[in-house]
Motif scaffolding. Sequence first.
Motif, mmCIF file in Angstrom:
data_model
loop_
_atom_site.group_PDB
_atom_site.id
_atom_site.type_symbol
_atom_site.label_atom_id
_atom_site.label_comp_id
_atom_site.label_asym_id
_atom_site.label_seq_id
_atom_site.Cartn_x
_atom_site.Cartn_y
_atom_site.Cartn_z
ATOM 1 N N ALA A 192 0.841 -1.204 0.000
ATOM 2 C CA ALA A 192 0.000 0.000 0.000
ATOM 3 C C ALA A 192 0.870 1.246 0.000
ATOM 4 C CB ALA A 192 -0.915 -0.001 1.207
ATOM 5 N N GLU A 193 0.428 2.229 -0.753
ATOM 6 C CA GLU A 193 1.110 3.522 -0.787
ATOM 7 C C GLU A 193 0.299 4.511 0.029
ATOM 8 O OE1 GLU A 193 3.355 5.337 -3.455
ATOM 9 O OE2 GLU A 193 4.555 3.524 -3.367
ATOM 10 N N PHE A 194 0.977 5.254 0.859
ATOM 11 C CA PHE A 194 0.353 6.300 1.640
ATOM 12 C C PHE A 194 0.752 7.646 1.046
ATOM 13 C CE2 PHE A 194 1.076 2.729 4.554
ATOM 14 C CZ PHE A 194 -0.244 2.465 4.907
ATOM 15 N N SER A 195 -0.080 8.666 1.269
ATOM 16 C CA SER A 195 0.255 9.966 0.685
ATOM 17 C C SER A 195 -0.369 11.104 1.485
ATOM 18 C CB SER A 195 -0.244 10.043 -0.757
ATOM 19 O OG SER A 195 -1.656 10.041 -0.793
ATOM 20 N N PHE A 196 0.123 12.298 1.215
ATOM 21 C CA PHE A 196 -0.489 13.523 1.708
ATOM 22 C C PHE A 196 -0.169 14.640 0.724
ATOM 23 C CE2 PHE A 196 3.720 13.806 3.636
ATOM 24 C CZ PHE A 196 4.049 15.145 3.482
ATOM 25 N N ASP A 197 -0.931 15.734 0.814
ATOM 26 C CA ASP A 197 -0.726 16.893 -0.050
ATOM 27 C C ASP A 197 -0.259 18.061 0.797
ATOM 28 O OD1 ASP A 197 -1.665 15.461 -2.231
ATOM 29 O OD2 ASP A 197 -3.716 16.201 -2.020
ATOM 30 N N VAL A 198 0.684 18.829 0.262
ATOM 31 C CA VAL A 198 1.092 20.092 0.874
ATOM 32 C C VAL A 198 0.377 21.173 0.071
ATOM 33 C CG1 VAL A 198 3.011 21.598 1.467
ATOM 34 C CG2 VAL A 198 3.344 19.123 1.437
ATOM 35 N N VAL A 199 -0.479 21.945 0.740
ATOM 36 C CA VAL A 199 -1.291 22.954 0.062
ATOM 37 C C VAL A 199 -1.204 24.276 0.814
ATOM 38 C CG1 VAL A 199 -2.913 21.261 -0.870
ATOM 39 C CG2 VAL A 199 -3.371 22.294 1.330
ATOM 40 N N VAL A 251 9.518 20.276 -2.613
ATOM 41 C CA VAL A 251 9.929 19.000 -3.207
ATOM 42 C C VAL A 251 11.389 18.712 -2.871
ATOM 43 C CG1 VAL A 251 10.381 17.832 -5.403
ATOM 44 C CG2 VAL A 251 8.215 19.013 -5.051
ATOM 45 N N LYS A 252 12.243 19.719 -2.957
ATOM 46 C CA LYS A 252 13.666 19.541 -2.646
ATOM 47 C C LYS A 252 13.864 19.182 -1.170
ATOM 48 C CE LYS A 252 18.118 21.952 -3.096
ATOM 49 N NZ LYS A 252 18.712 21.193 -2.061
ATOM 50 N N ILE A 253 13.111 19.832 -0.281
ATOM 51 C CA ILE A 253 13.223 19.540 1.152
ATOM 52 C C ILE A 253 12.822 18.091 1.431
ATOM 53 C CG2 ILE A 253 12.171 20.044 3.394
ATOM 54 C CD1 ILE A 253 12.046 23.008 2.434
ATOM 55 N N VAL A 254 11.730 17.645 0.814
ATOM 56 C CA VAL A 254 11.263 16.269 1.034
ATOM 57 C C VAL A 254 12.291 15.280 0.498
ATOM 58 C CG1 VAL A 254 9.506 14.589 0.386
ATOM 59 C CG2 VAL A 254 8.819 16.874 1.113
ATOM 60 N N ARG A 255 12.815 15.533 -0.682
ATOM 61 C CA ARG A 255 13.794 14.602 -1.275
ATOM 62 C C ARG A 255 15.090 14.557 -0.486
ATOM 63 N NH1 ARG A 255 12.693 15.897 -7.621
ATOM 64 N NH2 ARG A 255 10.765 14.703 -7.741
ATOM 65 N N ASP A 256 15.521 15.711 0.053
ATOM 66 C CA ASP A 256 16.763 15.742 0.825
ATOM 67 C C ASP A 256 16.619 15.034 2.176
ATOM 68 O OD1 ASP A 256 17.947 17.138 -1.209
ATOM 69 O OD2 ASP A 256 17.866 19.088 -0.202
ATOM 70 N N ASN A 257 15.474 15.245 2.844
ATOM 71 C CA ASN A 257 15.290 14.698 4.192
ATOM 72 C C ASN A 257 14.737 13.277 4.205
ATOM 73 O OD1 ASN A 257 16.177 16.957 5.752
ATOM 74 N ND2 ASN A 257 14.340 18.014 5.099
ATOM 75 N N CYS A 258 13.976 12.902 3.201
ATOM 76 C CA CYS A 258 13.336 11.584 3.166
ATOM 77 C C CYS A 258 13.505 10.974 1.776
ATOM 78 C CB CYS A 258 11.856 11.703 3.517
ATOM 79 S SG CYS A 258 11.554 12.523 5.078
ATOM 80 N N PRO A 259 14.635 10.341 1.511
ATOM 81 C CA PRO A 259 14.888 9.823 0.166
ATOM 82 C C PRO A 259 13.954 8.683 -0.257
ATOM 83 C CG PRO A 259 16.666 9.227 1.659
ATOM 84 C CD PRO A 259 15.756 10.131 2.411
ATOM 85 N N ALA A 282 8.024 12.980 -4.161
ATOM 86 C CA ALA A 282 7.270 14.234 -4.113
ATOM 87 C C ALA A 282 7.139 14.776 -5.523
ATOM 88 C CB ALA A 282 7.976 15.247 -3.225
ATOM 89 N N GLN A 283 5.927 15.217 -5.870
ATOM 90 C CA GLN A 283 5.698 15.770 -7.199
ATOM 91 C C GLN A 283 4.718 16.928 -7.125
ATOM 92 O OE1 GLN A 283 2.793 12.883 -9.345
ATOM 93 N NE2 GLN A 283 4.409 11.656 -8.439
ATOM 94 N N ILE A 284 4.945 17.903 -7.982
ATOM 95 C CA ILE A 284 4.088 19.088 -8.026
ATOM 96 C C ILE A 284 2.857 18.757 -8.846
ATOM 97 C CG2 ILE A 284 3.926 21.481 -8.768
ATOM 98 C CD1 ILE A 284 7.000 21.627 -8.390
ATOM 99 N N GLN A 285 1.682 19.050 -8.276
ATOM 100 C CA GLN A 285 0.412 18.841 -8.981
ATOM 101 C C GLN A 285 -0.372 20.141 -8.927
ATOM 102 O OE1 GLN A 285 -1.379 15.460 -7.035
ATOM 103 N NE2 GLN A 285 -0.310 14.044 -8.388
ATOM 104 N N GLY A 286 -0.200 20.989 -9.922
ATOM 105 C CA GLY A 286 -0.887 22.270 -9.954
ATOM 106 C C GLY A 286 -0.348 23.186 -8.870
#
Length: 167
Positions: free
Chosen positions: A3-10, A112-120, A124-128
């Motif tokens: 299962a994949e879990f997710s959240f949005d940063v808005v 996105v850069k912060i997420v990739r640096d801290n949690c490889p 993270a992807q930009i959606q609108g």
Amino acid sequence: MAAEFSFDVVSTFNKQEMVNAIDQARREIATRFDLKDSGTTIELDGPVIKIASASEMTLESVRDILVGRAVKRGVSAKVFDFQDVEDATKGTVRQEVKLRQGLPQDLAREIVKIVRDNCPKLKAQIQGEAVRVTGKAKDDLQAAIAAVRNAEKDKDWATPVQFDNYR
């Protein structure tokens, strides 16, 4: 378990709470002795609040009241983008206040850069005007939320950030 879990940063705010804050500010302006006869008006016109007042001093007081009421109703003060004060007819002044909503592209890239640096392990992807963060472990997602919150405090972003759709 695959299962994949997710959240949005808005970046958003509750529009009804903003309407309520404006109504409360109008009522306070109508009852305050120093602002009662100043001819001050506050109008919500889509994503813009228009404030008109007799002088810059009263306009500043109205801004303080409006921001204070919004914060008490749970709307971040970072939502307000105050424009320049303009002269209006008969010696009055007016000001437009744009309401920030949605993440600007440069801030989204930074998140996105912060997420990739801290949690490889996370993707993270930009959606609108939002950033979707997905991963296999909820602990990693919570670590990413903590990293973004710390970056928001450290860098004092002009846009408020919330976390949505945590699944």
